[in-house]
Motif scaffolding. Structure first.
Motif, PDB file in Angstrom:
ATOM      1  N   GLY A  11      38.843  47.535  44.961  1.00 41.79           N
ATOM      2  CA  GLY A  11      39.761  46.513  45.442  1.00 41.79           C
ATOM      3  C   GLY A  11      40.940  47.131  46.157  1.00 41.79           C
ATOM      4  O   GLY A  11      40.858  48.235  46.689  1.00 41.79           O
ATOM      5  N   ALA A 105      42.846  50.006  50.292  1.00 50.15           N
ATOM      6  CA  ALA A 105      41.554  49.520  49.808  1.00 50.15           C
ATOM      7  C   ALA A 105      40.897  50.751  49.208  1.00 50.15           C
ATOM      8  O   ALA A 105      40.871  51.821  49.825  1.00 50.15           O
ATOM      9  CB  ALA A 105      40.725  48.961  50.950  1.00 50.15           C
ATOM     10  N   TRP A 126      33.570  46.070  53.354  1.00 55.28           N
ATOM     11  CA  TRP A 126      34.230  45.274  52.320  1.00 55.28           C
ATOM     12  C   TRP A 126      35.592  44.791  52.831  1.00 55.28           C
ATOM     13  O   TRP A 126      35.956  43.627  52.629  1.00 55.28           O
ATOM     14  CB  TRP A 126      34.402  46.093  51.034  1.00 55.28           C
ATOM     15  CG  TRP A 126      35.085  45.301  49.959  1.00 55.28           C
ATOM     16  CD1 TRP A 126      34.491  44.490  49.039  1.00 55.28           C
ATOM     17  CD2 TRP A 126      36.496  45.227  49.715  1.00 55.28           C
ATOM     18  NE1 TRP A 126      35.449  43.909  48.244  1.00 55.28           N
ATOM     19  CE2 TRP A 126      36.688  44.348  48.638  1.00 55.28           C
ATOM     20  CE3 TRP A 126      37.610  45.807  50.309  1.00 55.28           C
ATOM     21  CZ2 TRP A 126      37.945  44.035  48.135  1.00 55.28           C
ATOM     22  CZ3 TRP A 126      38.876  45.497  49.812  1.00 55.28           C
ATOM     23  CH2 TRP A 126      39.028  44.626  48.721  1.00 55.28           C
ATOM     24  N   GLU A 129      35.007  41.936  55.290  1.00 54.61           N
ATOM     25  CA  GLU A 129      34.561  40.724  54.594  1.00 54.61           C
ATOM     26  C   GLU A 129      35.685  40.059  53.810  1.00 54.61           C
ATOM     27  O   GLU A 129      35.652  38.856  53.566  1.00 54.61           O
ATOM     28  CB  GLU A 129      33.409  41.059  53.645  1.00 54.61           C
ATOM     29  CG  GLU A 129      32.122  41.409  54.351  1.00 54.61           C
ATOM     30  CD  GLU A 129      31.055  41.973  53.423  1.00 54.61           C
ATOM     31  OE1 GLU A 129      31.329  42.172  52.212  1.00 54.61           O
ATOM     32  OE2 GLU A 129      29.939  42.247  53.924  1.00 54.61           O
ATOM     33  N   ASN A 130      36.684  40.854  53.407  1.00 54.00           N
ATOM     34  CA  ASN A 130      37.777  40.328  52.596  1.00 54.00           C
ATOM     35  C   ASN A 130      39.083  40.181  53.368  1.00 54.00           C
ATOM     36  O   ASN A 130      40.125  39.907  52.783  1.00 54.00           O
ATOM     37  CB  ASN A 130      37.972  41.199  51.352  1.00 54.00           C
ATOM     38  CG  ASN A 130      36.818  41.018  50.386  1.00 54.00           C
ATOM     39  OD1 ASN A 130      36.810  40.074  49.606  1.00 54.00           O
ATOM     40  ND2 ASN A 130      35.815  41.870  50.476  1.00 54.00           N
ATOM     41  N   GLY A 131      39.016  40.366  54.698  1.00 55.52           N
ATOM     42  CA  GLY A 131      40.159  40.090  55.557  1.00 55.52           C
ATOM     43  C   GLY A 131      41.256  41.138  55.574  1.00 55.52           C
ATOM     44  O   GLY A 131      42.391  40.823  55.920  1.00 55.52           O
ATOM     45  N   TYR A 132      40.956  42.374  55.201  1.00 58.05           N
ATOM     46  CA  TYR A 132      41.970  43.427  55.237  1.00 58.05           C
ATOM     47  C   TYR A 132      41.863  44.233  56.524  1.00 58.05           C
ATOM     48  O   TYR A 132      40.770  44.585  56.957  1.00 58.05           O
ATOM     49  CB  TYR A 132      41.842  44.365  54.027  1.00 58.05           C
ATOM     50  CG  TYR A 132      42.243  43.698  52.746  1.00 58.05           C
ATOM     51  CD1 TYR A 132      43.587  43.562  52.409  1.00 58.05           C
ATOM     52  CD2 TYR A 132      41.289  43.177  51.886  1.00 58.05           C
ATOM     53  CE1 TYR A 132      43.966  42.928  51.243  1.00 58.05           C
ATOM     54  CE2 TYR A 132      41.653  42.537  50.718  1.00 58.05           C
ATOM     55  CZ  TYR A 132      42.997  42.418  50.399  1.00 58.05           C
ATOM     56  OH  TYR A 132      43.374  41.782  49.236  1.00 58.05           O
ATOM     57  N   LYS A 165      46.263  38.955  54.105  1.00 56.93           N
ATOM     58  CA  LYS A 165      44.934  39.284  54.604  1.00 56.93           C
ATOM     59  C   LYS A 165      44.692  38.548  55.918  1.00 56.93           C
ATOM     60  O   LYS A 165      45.283  37.519  56.183  1.00 56.93           O
ATOM     61  CB  LYS A 165      43.872  38.869  53.579  1.00 56.93           C
ATOM     62  CG  LYS A 165      43.959  39.621  52.287  1.00 56.93           C
ATOM     63  CD  LYS A 165      42.792  39.422  51.368  1.00 56.93           C
ATOM     64  CE  LYS A 165      42.332  38.037  51.180  1.00 56.93           C
ATOM     65  NZ  LYS A 165      41.267  37.895  50.173  1.00 56.93           N
ATOM     66  N   GLU A 168      44.390  34.387  56.842  1.00 56.85           N
ATOM     67  CA  GLU A 168      45.208  33.527  55.961  1.00 56.85           C
ATOM     68  C   GLU A 168      46.397  32.995  56.728  1.00 56.85           C
ATOM     69  O   GLU A 168      46.866  33.539  57.668  1.00 56.85           O
ATOM     70  CB  GLU A 168      45.699  34.317  54.739  1.00 56.85           C
ATOM     71  CG  GLU A 168      44.582  34.600  53.771  1.00 56.85           C
ATOM     72  CD  GLU A 168      45.082  35.239  52.486  1.00 56.85           C
ATOM     73  OE1 GLU A 168      46.254  35.615  52.382  1.00 56.85           O
ATOM     74  OE2 GLU A 168      44.281  35.348  51.563  1.00 56.85           O
TER      75      GLU A 168
END
Length: 168
Positions: A11, A105, A126, A129-132, A165, A168
């Protein structure tokens, strides 16, 4: 590599400032780094006793900036280091480096260091996919808790935007 079973995304976390002492490796290409980084790590391990104020004598830390840099850039290269509490009598041939606190990350990988370059694809996927958003101009860290000729355990820490992120 075996379908990701030795890869675990941890994470996003904030890693505090790191004071590092070790060797700076600068090469022309990725092949050069593949040869020179293990040599520098081995030499650093042999000279571990010369480094004062070690925080964790087992953890080896690699640091680099993924962004393109000019040949004369002082941030160009790869640092192979140990973390110290403070800079005290830097051993001959070694250099100090301060990496500021940063949001990362983090992915844990267990395998051979020669596979690490490809493992970054998993971390970047990752992140996407998670907007970082990656920050290649900031320090990337590779924190080794075990390194041998046959197996390494490393946390790959890719700097990400400390803001919200993407999306958002």
């Amino acid at each position: 590599m075996d379908s990701g079973k030795d890869i675990a995304v941890k994470g996003v976390e904030v890693i505090g400032e790191k004071k590092l002492v070790g060797f700076r490796v600068v090469c022309e290409d990725i092949t050069g780094y593949g040869k020179e980084i293990p040599k520098a790590a081995s030499l650093l391990d042999c000279r571990r006793g010369e480094v004062k104020k070690l925080k964790d004598p087992v953890k080896l830390i690699g640091a680099f900036k993924a962004a393109e840099t000019s040949a004369s850039d002082e941030d160009d290269g790869y640092w192979v280091c140990f973390e110290v509490d403070n800079f005290e009598r830097i051993p001959e041939g070694m250099v100090p480096l301060t990496v500021p606190a940063q949001k990362y990350a983090v992915l844990q990988f267990k395998g051979h260091s020669s596979e690490i370059y490809g493992v970054y694809q998993h971390l970047h996927q990752w992140m996407d996919e998670n907007g970082y958003r990656s920050l290649p101009e900031k320090w990337t860290l590779e924190i080794y808790s075990k390194w041998t000729e046959t197996e390494d355990v490393v946390e790959l820490c890719c700097p990400v935007d400390a803001g919200v992120k993407l999306g958002e």
